[in-house]
Write a protein that holds these residues in place. Structure first.
Motif, mmCIF file in Angstrom:
data_model
loop_
_atom_site.group_PDB
_atom_site.id
_atom_site.type_symbol
_atom_site.label_atom_id
_atom_site.label_comp_id
_atom_site.label_asym_id
_atom_site.label_seq_id
_atom_site.Cartn_x
_atom_site.Cartn_y
_atom_site.Cartn_z
ATOM 1 N N ASP A 298 21.467 106.332 108.250
ATOM 2 C CA ASP A 298 21.051 104.880 108.861
ATOM 3 C C ASP A 298 21.234 103.959 107.979
ATOM 4 O O ASP A 298 20.950 103.789 106.824
ATOM 5 C CB ASP A 298 19.475 105.206 108.726
ATOM 6 N N PRO A 299 22.225 103.078 108.249
ATOM 7 C CA PRO A 299 22.608 101.696 107.467
ATOM 8 C C PRO A 299 21.587 101.041 107.128
ATOM 9 O O PRO A 299 21.723 100.189 106.061
ATOM 10 C CB PRO A 299 23.623 101.063 108.342
ATOM 11 N N ASP A 300 20.359 101.117 107.710
ATOM 12 C CA ASP A 300 19.278 100.182 107.323
ATOM 13 C C ASP A 300 18.718 100.513 105.742
ATOM 14 O O ASP A 300 18.249 99.962 105.163
ATOM 15 C CB ASP A 300 18.217 100.178 108.157
ATOM 16 N N ASP A 301 18.979 101.901 105.577
ATOM 17 C CA ASP A 301 18.621 102.455 104.280
ATOM 18 C C ASP A 301 19.701 102.192 103.296
ATOM 19 O O ASP A 301 19.288 101.774 102.082
ATOM 20 C CB ASP A 301 18.722 104.112 104.374
ATOM 21 N N GLN A 302 20.783 101.955 103.561
ATOM 22 C CA GLN A 302 21.966 101.625 102.684
ATOM 23 C C GLN A 302 22.106 100.282 102.279
ATOM 24 O O GLN A 302 22.368 99.733 101.005
ATOM 25 C CB GLN A 302 23.254 102.224 103.064
ATOM 26 N N LEU A 303 21.747 99.289 103.530
ATOM 27 C CA LEU A 303 22.006 98.061 103.057
ATOM 28 C C LEU A 303 20.638 97.179 102.736
ATOM 29 O O LEU A 303 19.904 96.967 103.820
ATOM 30 C CB LEU A 303 22.312 97.418 104.586
ATOM 31 N N PHE A 304 20.339 97.058 101.611
ATOM 32 C CA PHE A 304 18.950 96.736 101.096
ATOM 33 C C PHE A 304 19.131 95.398 100.651
ATOM 34 O O PHE A 304 18.107 94.661 100.408
ATOM 35 C CB PHE A 304 18.281 97.685 100.320
ATOM 36 N N TYR B 288 20.273 92.567 108.679
ATOM 37 C CA TYR B 288 19.253 92.911 109.895
ATOM 38 C C TYR B 288 19.610 92.370 111.251
ATOM 39 O O TYR B 288 19.157 92.509 112.210
ATOM 40 C CB TYR B 288 17.808 92.726 109.551
#
Lengths: 270, 254
Positions: free
Chosen positions: B88-94, B138
């Motif tokens: 999940d890219p949302d986990d990686q792009l913080f 996001y």
């Protein structure tokens, strides 16, 4: 449901505003932060019955909104959303403080009403200034500025991550509510019990995600410190902005400018 | 270039709640190989991947990355060598902005400012995402997020790439672009996936996991033809190797 979604769109709109490149947006975030804090401090330092002295301060938000190309209607709407808080802080003043302070012909204004009005004006001024800061700087840059100016690092990092995942969490919450409403009929299933389950669900998902994010950070060498590469630079224009406005605030605080202007107008009319 | 090697020997892992996830997995990847890791849900793919860059430490058995066995001491080195792209890219792009996110790894490696900038722009240009550098993650589309997530790992210049379901939730075009992109990489790559058609395009070698053990390990072409094996691994022939849906491949379809 639609409410959650639209309010998140609203937050990200504030963010979009900060991507402009007007003269206000290009100022160093620290400068804007300090100036805003100084503005708020000066506005709050007036006595509790002050109204006239506060009026000139309107010039700061007005000038920034104009130069920063910010949508005034949107900002006012945001101020209104928060207005009830100030309203309830001030609304008891007229009840407590009944001594007559101002006599306007037949109308007697008690000290309570005057201080209530003063609270509302201060509220509008300070909240507008804070909103302008975010809309012209961006939440992230404000966090960076805080950190650069010596706020605890963990606080800045917390705020950054909070802001980043606010949207992800908002998405998740709106998906949950949508899934519920699609299987809700005649308001069965909208009860409190289901709601608590959903909140619990959201918490568990959040914990899971936090774990994955932490792993991803560790994988790229995170050691408790977030480093950001963009160096901030304060130039002459930035200093001019800060000193100019601060000077004006001090002047407006120390001298009764509305009275002078009133006096001048009276002179002219004579 | 021995540091491009991954060796896993009799690796075992049981989750704290007692579920065994890996029960003696062994394999050896050599320099420049692109290997697919396939298997049913819960076969242990993700758990295995988490071992490859030290998100999990082996309970028994051994993982060796290049010349270093994976232990707590060698963790920083291993993490520099192995780049992990999460599902999940949302986990990686913080980080709040794409640029900062891609710069996160290099800055933590302690590189000087100019090098960081160069690496970030280089990584973004490899995945074709330089125009996204000032955007918040996001606001990106699924395909853009995936590209940036890959760039955020490339910027650390790893020699081994580990990817978990890279094509999941991508539209067909974005998936195709990703496959083309991965084809250009010279890294040693290990991909956990259910997308067997991609495996056919990308990976010369396939490892099939079943219930925490290696069920098969060999040339992709042979494994994906073996229907008995695929069935026992909860898999299915890639669509491209199946007959035409109209005539079943019995005759020439007009």
């Amino acid at each position: 449901m639609a409410n959650i979604e639209s309010s998140f769109l609203d937050v990200s709109y504030l963010d979009t505003l900060s991507y402009q490149t007007t003269i206000i947006h290009r100022l160093d975030p620290r400068i804007k932060l300090i100036t805003t804090l100084f503005f708020i401090a000066t506005v709050l330092s007036f006595g509790k019955y002050e109204i006239a002295g506060l009026i000139p301060f309107v010039i700061y938000p007005v000038v920034l909104i104009a130069l920063g190309n910010l949508p005034i209607a949107y900002l006012l709407k945001k101020v209104l959303v928060a207005a009830p808080f100030a309203f309830f802080v001030g609304i008891f003043n007229p009840l407590m403080d009944r001594a007559v302070l101002v006599q306007l012909g037949p109308l007697e204004l008690s000290g309570g009403w005057v201080s209530f009005a003063s609270i509302m004006i201060r509220f509008i001024l300070t909240v507008t200034a804070a909103l302008i800061l975010i809309a012209s700087t961006g939440f992230n840059s404000v966090c960076m500025a805080l950190e650069k100016m010596g706020a605890p690092k963990s606080l800045a990092v917390q705020l950054l991550l909070l802001y980043r995942y606010l949207f992800v969490l908002g998405d998740e919450a709106s998906r949950l509510t949508r899934a519920r409403s699609l299987r809700t009929f005649e308001s069965r299933g909208l009860g409190f019990k289901v709601f608590t389950n959903m909140i619990g669900q959201l918490l568990l998902r959040t914990l899971d995600r936090a774990k994955r994010v932490h792993l991803a950070m560790r994988c790229r060498g995170f050691d408790g410190e977030i480093r950001v590469s963009r160096p901030l630079k304060i130039g002459g224009r930035d200093l001019g902005f800060m000193l100019g406005w601060s000077g004006l605030f001090v002047l407006m605080r120390l001298y009764p400018i509305p009275q002078w202007m009133g006096g001048m107008v009276a002179e002219l009319l004579k | 270039m021995s540091h491009h090697i991954i060796e896993v020997k009799d690796l075992q892992y049981t989750y704290p709640d007692g579920t065994p996830a890996l029960r003696g997995v062994s394999f050896l990847l050599t320099h420049g190989e692109t290997v697919a890791l396939v298997g049913a849900n819960g076969a242990g793919k993700s758990t295995l991947l988490l071992h490859l860059n030290g998100c999990l430490i082996p309970q028994a058995g051994m993982v060796r990355i290049g010349d270093f066995p994976l232990t707590r001491k060698t963790l920083p080195h291993v993490r520099r060598t192995v780049g992990m792209v999460f599902q999940d890219p949302d986990d990686q792009l913080f980080m709040p902005v794409v640029y900062d996110d891609v710069a996160f790894g290099p800055l933590n490696l302690g590189l000087p400012q100019e090098d960081v900038e160069e690496r970030v722009m280089n990584a973004l240009s490899i995945v074709g995402a330089t125009h996204l550098k000032d955007r918040p993650p996001y606001r990106l589309s699924g395909g853009e997020k995936r590209s940036v997530a890959i760039a955020s790992v490339l910027s650390m210049a790893p020699s081994i790439l580990v990817m978990d379901e890279p094509t999941a939730s991508l539209d067909p075009k974005a998936r195709r672009q990703l496959i083309h992109l991965l084809k250009t990489f010279t890294h040693t790559i290990i991909i956990a996936t259910h997308d067997l058609d991609m495996v056919l395009d990308l990976c010369a070698r396939t490892i099939v996991l079943k219930e925490g053990q290696v069920l098969a390990d060999g040339p992709t072409w042979e494994i994906l033809q073996n229907e008995e094996l695929l069935d026992s691994g909860h898999l299915e022939k890639p669509l491209r190797l199946q007959g035409c849906p109209r005539c079943g491949g019995e005759r020439e379809c007009p």
